[in-house]
Each structure stands twice: as C-alpha cells, then as structure tokens.
Design an enzyme around this catalytic site. Structure first.
Site, PDB file in Angstrom:
ATOM      1  N   ARG A 396      43.275  46.893  37.230  1.00 51.26           N
ATOM      2  CA  ARG A 396      43.063  47.011  35.784  1.00 51.26           C
ATOM      3  C   ARG A 396      43.205  48.460  35.317  1.00 51.26           C
ATOM      4  O   ARG A 396      43.764  48.721  34.250  1.00 51.26           O
ATOM      5  CB  ARG A 396      41.690  46.464  35.393  1.00 51.26           C
ATOM      6  CG  ARG A 396      41.580  44.946  35.448  1.00 51.26           C
ATOM      7  CD  ARG A 396      40.211  44.472  34.994  1.00 51.26           C
ATOM      8  NE  ARG A 396      39.158  45.024  35.828  1.00 51.26           N
ATOM      9  CZ  ARG A 396      37.857  44.923  35.561  1.00 51.26           C
ATOM     10  NH1 ARG A 396      37.454  44.322  34.458  1.00 51.26           N
ATOM     11  NH2 ARG A 396      36.966  45.441  36.379  1.00 51.26           N
ATOM     12  N   ASN A 414      39.783  40.680  34.013  1.00 54.11           N
ATOM     13  CA  ASN A 414      39.796  39.753  35.137  1.00 54.11           C
ATOM     14  C   ASN A 414      39.463  38.352  34.661  1.00 54.11           C
ATOM     15  O   ASN A 414      38.573  38.166  33.814  1.00 54.11           O
ATOM     16  CB  ASN A 414      38.767  40.170  36.195  1.00 54.11           C
ATOM     17  CG  ASN A 414      39.191  41.392  36.979  1.00 54.11           C
ATOM     18  OD1 ASN A 414      40.373  41.704  37.076  1.00 54.11           O
ATOM     19  ND2 ASN A 414      38.219  42.092  37.542  1.00 54.11           N
TER      20      ASN A 414
END
Length: 476
Positions: A396, A414
């Site tokens: 990320r 996520n």
C-alpha cells in the site's frame, strides 16, 4: 442517503463534515475549482477574530468571496440590508409591498403595547430591528398580554432593544434567491414539525426525525431541540411531549420557520406565480449594489400576493442544494457563471476535503492555502483489484508513493479476501503511467497473481490516501 432530485455532482462530493453554513462556501469553491480556476483559502483579522475567506481567479481577475457573497455586492447594500428599517424604506420607495408595521427603539414595553393596540389589528409579529437566522422573531401574537410576554423575552432575555411590530400575514413564507435580476431558486421553509403514526410519542417522533436529518447535508447539524418554545407549542395542541399523535396528524413545533431551528427546506421554484416572482426581482433591484440576495417574503393566503419581509446578503445555500422535498437548484453554478462567464466545468470526478484545508488555517499552521488547479483535460476514474501476496509487504505504501509520483488521486486499502483495492483518478496519460509502474516496478516481497480493472462510478477526493484496515470503503 440518496435523493433523486439532489444534484448528483454535489451530493456524492460533499464530505460528512460539511453541513449547514459550510455548504455555501464549499459548494461555490468546489464549482469554481472544478472549472480549472485557481482556488485559495486565507485568513484575515477582523474585530479580534480570524475569519476564513476564499478567492477564485483566472488569468484576468481574482474574485474574493465572503461566505456566499461576491464583491459585486457593495458595502452600501450590506449596510442597508443589515437594518430591517432601512430595507423597508428602500422597498417602500419603489412600491414593493411590505407588511404594515412600526419600528420601536427606546419606547417602554407598555407604550409599545398601547401604540400597537391602536394602530394594528391583532395578530401581529414581533422581531428585532436587526438580527439574523430568525432569532427573536415571534409570529402570530394574538393578544396584548402575549405581546407583553414576547417583548420581555426579546428585549430582556435576548437583548434586542430595537424591535419592529408589524401585521401578521396569514400565508407561506419563502426564500427566493436572486442574482443579477434573475430568480435561480425558491424555497419554502416549514417550521420544525413531526407527523404522527399512531404508535410513537412526540418525543420519539422528534428523535426519529433528527436521525433522518443527520443524513441530509443541509440540516444534519440542525436538529429539532426540545426547549421551552417547543413545549409550549405542543401544549397548544393539548398534548405533552409523551403524547401519541394520530396517524397522519402533523404538529408544528415552532412558529418561526428557520432551518437553523429545525425547519424543513422545500423547493418551490416552479410553483410560485409570476406576480410573486416579479415582486422578488423588484425587491432585489430596490437596493443599489444588491446583485446577489435572498428575498424573504410571505405569500398572503387571502389574495396570493407577495409581501417582502427581509433582504439578505449572506445567503445560506444549503436548503436549496439539499431540500427535504422538491428539486435541488444549482446556485453555485449561477454564481460562478456570473463572475466567470467564460469558464466551464471540466470535471465532476474530483473534490477536495474542505475540513482538512480549513483546519490548517483555523489552527494557525498556515495563513493561506492554494489548491492545485485542475488541468483542462478529461479526468477518468478506475478501480483496480490486485490479488496475490500483496498484504503486509509494504504494497500500500508503494502504491501511495507511485500515485503521488504520477500525480493521480484516489486511495488504496486492504480487502478482507487478501487482495488490495485501489481507486485512481487522473488524466488518461497519468493513469497509464501509474498502471505501468504497478505492473513492472513493484517491490520484491510482493507477488502479483492478477490485476482486475473496472470503472469506478463516483467522485474521488483530491490527493492519495492509504485507508486503514478498520475503515470500510464501499466499492461502487
């Protein structure tokens, strides 16, 4: 909450932290920014306060706004409209119909009551000579004793020494927005109210109504409060707060209709007769330099005529943009069309977080914030699902760094199935550059099995954010 008649380009772009008066500033600033205009927020010191203002500019001019008002509304116009007495004089001079009444500055209450009893027929309306948001306005006063009690409340408790007493006009009250001699929107503001269902008490109906109001940007921070006035009005129906009204029985909980005190905004732009519209336009033109205004008037039930009660320069737009009933009206578009007639909206896919921007100014970190301008190119929005070994491997953070490098906006998070969900917005070229890095330059610890792309239907906040696992962002 979704409303079929709200403005889609604004409804889906209004953060939950923006409501009430903030809607006026945010919606105008957003409209200008989406047209590629330069948007700047800044603070000024006035009367020992730090005020936030904002400006929009192109290559030729910069327009500074105060609240919802642009600079073409003159200081003279603001001075006149800040006084209900002066306003009425200007309206009378051009033949705009207004309620009959009289201004009282220093008279004792008993003298006012005697004078009113001689010159006006009850019922009457009492209001402060200056004031806003309906504070201190008491309508439908039916007796001299009620007037005495109302005067004590307005003068002694609220502190308004100068008052106006005028005839009570039976009818509906409207707010009509006029810019450059054109009517853009009209709204009927219903007093705070509830409708019985034959099962729940008045208290529970108010609680439920307030839950509904929290879902509507224009009123989400303006609940119906159970106070002495509400209690008195409930008692007038011979009920208590715990009584159960019949199915379909509507109770008005206040006499004034202001949204700030729990009123309901209802759009009536297409319902007003031409005579009333003409009165509103004539009223706006009565005051020199009043190119933007909210005209408050009452349509008399007895003859359907409109009588003006007030002119406003700092107009709250929220009720017009997010009405509880009827069609939303795009006043921000009309304002930007007026000040920047050659500009056109480039995109509705991007918005900025007003609270984050102004927070930097409010806490003194910055004195000025300028948002990056939107380039005059098509903006596209995509969602991307990446599957494989992509969680707990720094993926990320990699996505955020590359998104900022490629100058695309959106977020990454996520998902519970082990995948990573990304939304990106930007020009076609910039998104292509981002996708190339996503497919070829990812960290060694990452193992990508598949990348799925689809259209993301909805606007995206400017900037790029990593959303924490605890947050739930709906896929669209």
């Amino acid at each position: 909450m979704s409303h079929k008649k709200w403005l889609e380009h604004l409804e889906n772009s209004t953060p939950s932290t923006v409501s009430g008066d903030k809607l006026s500033i945010y919606s105008i600033a957003l409209e200008g920014w989406r047209r590629g205009l330069n948007l700047k927020f800044f603070t000024i010191k006035r009367r020992q306060k730090h005020l936030i203002k904002y400006s929009l500019s192109d290559t030729e001019k910069e327009i500074t706004f105060s609240y919802s008002t642009g600079p073409n509304v003159t200081a003279e116009a603001m001075n006149i409209t800040s006084s209900k007495t002066k306003t009425k004089e200007y309206l009378n001079n051009v033949g705009v119909p207004v309620p009959k009444g009289k201004n009282y500055m220093k008279h004792a209450n008993e003298e006012i009551i005697t004078d009113v009893s001689r010159s006006l027929i009850f019922p009457v309306v009492l209001k402060p000579a200056s004031g806003k948001m309906g504070k201190g306005v008491i309508a439908n006063i039916k007796t001299a004793e009620e007037l005495k009690t109302s005067l004590l409340h307005v003068r002694e408790y609220l502190g308004f020494k100068g008052v106006i007493v005028e005839e009570y006009i039976p009818g509906e009250e409207y707010r009509i927005y006029v810019i450059d001699g054109k009517i853009i929107a009209a709204m009927n503001r219903l007093p705070a109210n509830i409708t019985g269902d034959g099962e729940r008490s008045i208290r529970k109906l108010i609680i439920e109504k307030n839950k509904q109001r929290k879902q509507i940007p224009s009123v989400r921070a303006r609940p119906i409060k159970i106070d002495a006035e509400v209690t008195r009005n409930i008692e007038a129906y011979e009920y208590t707060i715990d009584s159960i009204p019949a199915i379909g029985e509507k109770l008005l909980l206040r006499k004034n209709s202001n949204i700030s005190s729990g009123g309901d905004p209802v759009d009536v732009t297409d319902l007003l007769n031409e005579q009333v519209k003409d009165v509103a336009v004539k009223a706006a033109k009565a005051v020199p330099g009043l190119v933007e205004t909210g005209v408050d008037l009452i349509v008399d039930n007895r003859d359907n005529s409109g009588k003006v009660i007030e002119l406003n320069t700092k107009v709250g737009l929220g009720g017009h943009l997010f009405p509880l009933e009827g069609k939303a009206r795009d006043i921000p578009k009309a304002i930007i069309d007026y000040y920047f007639p050659n500009s056109k909206r480039i995109t509705t896919d991007l918005y900025f977080n007003y609270t984050k921007v102004t927070g930097l100014l409010k806490n003194g970190v910055l004195q000025e914030v300028t948002l990056p301008s939107i380039p005059n190119e098509e903006v596209i929005v995509k969602s991307i699902i990446v599957k494989g070994k992509v969680q707990k491997v720094g993926f990320r953070n990699f996505i955020r760094i590359k998104a900022l490098y490629c100058n695309v906006n959106g977020f990454v998070k996520n998902d519970s199935d082990g995948s990573v969900f990304i939304v990106v917005a930007g020009t076609r070229e910039k998104i292509a550059n981002f996708e190339e890095l996503l497919r070829t330059k990812y960290p060694k610890r990452v193992n990508i099995d598949s990348i799925e792309e689809s259209v993301w239907n909805g606007p995206v906040e400017y900037g790029f954010e990593i959303i924490a696992d605890s947050k739930n962002t709906k896929k669209k």
